[in-house]
Design a protein around this motif. Sequence first.
Motif, PDB file in Angstrom:
ATOM      1  N   LEU A  62       0.836  -1.194   0.000  1.00  0.00           N
ATOM      2  CA  LEU A  62       0.000   0.000   0.000  1.00  0.00           C
ATOM      3  C   LEU A  62       0.877   1.252   0.000  1.00  0.00           C
ATOM      4  CD1 LEU A  62      -2.855   1.115   0.031  1.00  0.00           C
ATOM      5  CD2 LEU A  62      -2.816   0.962   2.536  1.00  0.00           C
ATOM      6  N   ASP A  63       2.014   1.189   0.673  1.00  0.00           N
ATOM      7  CA  ASP A  63       2.942   2.319   0.697  1.00  0.00           C
ATOM      8  C   ASP A  63       3.457   2.637  -0.711  1.00  0.00           C
ATOM      9  OD1 ASP A  63       4.605   4.298   2.095  1.00  0.00           O
ATOM     10  OD2 ASP A  63       6.271   2.999   1.484  1.00  0.00           O
ATOM     11  N   GLU A  64       3.847   1.607  -1.457  1.00  0.00           N
ATOM     12  CA  GLU A  64       4.305   1.816  -2.842  1.00  0.00           C
ATOM     13  C   GLU A  64       3.197   2.451  -3.676  1.00  0.00           C
ATOM     14  OE1 GLU A  64       6.848  -1.316  -4.960  1.00  0.00           O
ATOM     15  OE2 GLU A  64       5.909  -2.418  -3.299  1.00  0.00           O
ATOM     16  N   TYR A  65       1.990   1.923  -3.531  1.00  0.00           N
ATOM     17  CA  TYR A  65       0.862   2.452  -4.301  1.00  0.00           C
ATOM     18  C   TYR A  65       0.589   3.917  -3.961  1.00  0.00           C
ATOM     19  CZ  TYR A  65      -3.943   3.666  -5.314  1.00  0.00           C
ATOM     20  OH  TYR A  65      -5.065   4.331  -5.716  1.00  0.00           O
ATOM     21  N   LEU A  66       0.542   4.243  -2.677  1.00  0.00           N
ATOM     22  CA  LEU A  66       0.250   5.628  -2.290  1.00  0.00           C
ATOM     23  C   LEU A  66       1.346   6.580  -2.743  1.00  0.00           C
ATOM     24  CD1 LEU A  66      -1.264   5.011   1.252  1.00  0.00           C
ATOM     25  CD2 LEU A  66      -2.487   5.610  -0.860  1.00  0.00           C
ATOM     26  N   THR A  67       2.603   6.134  -2.686  1.00  0.00           N
ATOM     27  CA  THR A  67       3.717   6.949  -3.180  1.00  0.00           C
ATOM     28  C   THR A  67       3.571   7.193  -4.676  1.00  0.00           C
ATOM     29  OG1 THR A  67       5.176   6.090  -1.457  1.00  0.00           O
ATOM     30  CG2 THR A  67       6.240   7.077  -3.368  1.00  0.00           C
ATOM     31  N   MET A  68       3.231   6.152  -5.437  1.00  0.00           N
ATOM     32  CA  MET A  68       3.048   6.287  -6.884  1.00  0.00           C
ATOM     33  C   MET A  68       1.850   7.189  -7.199  1.00  0.00           C
ATOM     34  SD  MET A  68       4.046   5.636  -9.938  1.00  0.00           S
ATOM     35  CE  MET A  68       5.228   4.303  -9.726  1.00  0.00           C
ATOM     36  N   ARG A  69       0.773   7.000  -6.490  1.00  0.00           N
ATOM     37  CA  ARG A  69      -0.426   7.812  -6.717  1.00  0.00           C
ATOM     38  C   ARG A  69      -0.130   9.296  -6.499  1.00  0.00           C
ATOM     39  NH1 ARG A  69      -6.135   6.946  -3.501  1.00  0.00           N
ATOM     40  NH2 ARG A  69      -7.318   8.404  -4.768  1.00  0.00           N
ATOM     41  N   TYR A  70       0.606   9.594  -5.455  1.00  0.00           N
ATOM     42  CA  TYR A  70       0.994  10.978  -5.164  1.00  0.00           C
ATOM     43  C   TYR A  70       1.888  11.528  -6.285  1.00  0.00           C
ATOM     44  CZ  TYR A  70       2.900  14.981  -2.658  1.00  0.00           C
ATOM     45  OH  TYR A  70       3.283  16.243  -2.295  1.00  0.00           O
ATOM     46  N   LYS A  71       2.820  10.727  -6.757  1.00  0.00           N
ATOM     47  CA  LYS A  71       3.729  11.134  -7.837  1.00  0.00           C
ATOM     48  C   LYS A  71       2.949  11.448  -9.108  1.00  0.00           C
ATOM     49  CE  LYS A  71       7.444  11.380 -10.480  1.00  0.00           C
ATOM     50  NZ  LYS A  71       8.238  12.596 -10.499  1.00  0.00           N
ATOM     51  N   LEU A  72       2.050  10.551  -9.507  1.00  0.00           N
ATOM     52  CA  LEU A  72       1.282  10.752 -10.731  1.00  0.00           C
ATOM     53  C   LEU A  72       0.374  11.977 -10.627  1.00  0.00           C
ATOM     54  CD1 LEU A  72       0.361   7.068 -11.632  1.00  0.00           C
ATOM     55  CD2 LEU A  72       2.096   8.519 -12.713  1.00  0.00           C
ATOM     56  N   ALA A  73      -0.243  12.174  -9.488  1.00  0.00           N
ATOM     57  CA  ALA A  73      -1.097  13.356  -9.291  1.00  0.00           C
ATOM     58  C   ALA A  73      -0.271  14.629  -9.431  1.00  0.00           C
ATOM     59  CB  ALA A  73      -1.780  13.299  -7.929  1.00  0.00           C
TER      60      ALA A  73
END
Length: 154
Positions: A62-73
Motif C-alpha cells: 500500500l505504501d508503494e501504491y500511495l507513493t506512486m499515486r501521489y507522484k502521478l497526481a
Amino acid sequence: MRMEKAVIFLYLCIVFSAKRCSYSYRALGSRCYYFSTDTATWDEAYVNCIHKGGYLANLETLDEYLTMRYKLAGMKNGQNYSIGGRDFNRQVKDGDWRWVKASQNSKMAYFAFGPAEPTGTKGSPELCIWLHASYQYQFIDIPCTTVARYICEK
C-alpha cells in the motif's frame, strides 16, 4: 544545528537514491521507475519493460501504491498508466488479481480499485489494470488490448 543535519541527511538520501537508478529510470521511494511517454497494449508494455531491463510496475505494498499515486497526481498530465496487475481467473467473483513479474506472479495483498470496479465479466473480460487519471489514479480493470502509457519498475 539539528535542522541543518536533517536537511543534509535528506539531500544525501535523494542524491544516493537517484544515482542507484539507471538512465531513464527515476527513484521513487525505494524503487526505480520508468514512466513511458508512448502508449501500448498491456502485453506490448510488458515486453517493452523487459527490453528496458525491468517489468511492469508491481505496486505490491500500500505504501508503494500511495507513493506512486501521489507522484502521478503531481505530474498533472492526465494520463492513464498500465501497471503489472492482471486477473488470472475471470471465473472467480471479482477476479484472481496478481502482480506479474517475469516468470513469477504474486497475489495482491490489497485492492485500490475505483468506484464500482472491477467491472469485467466473462463475456466482456477486463483482465488488466490501469492507474486511471479520472479516478485519482485508483485501479481500474480494462481490456488488455486497450492502449495507455505504462510504468516499468526495476
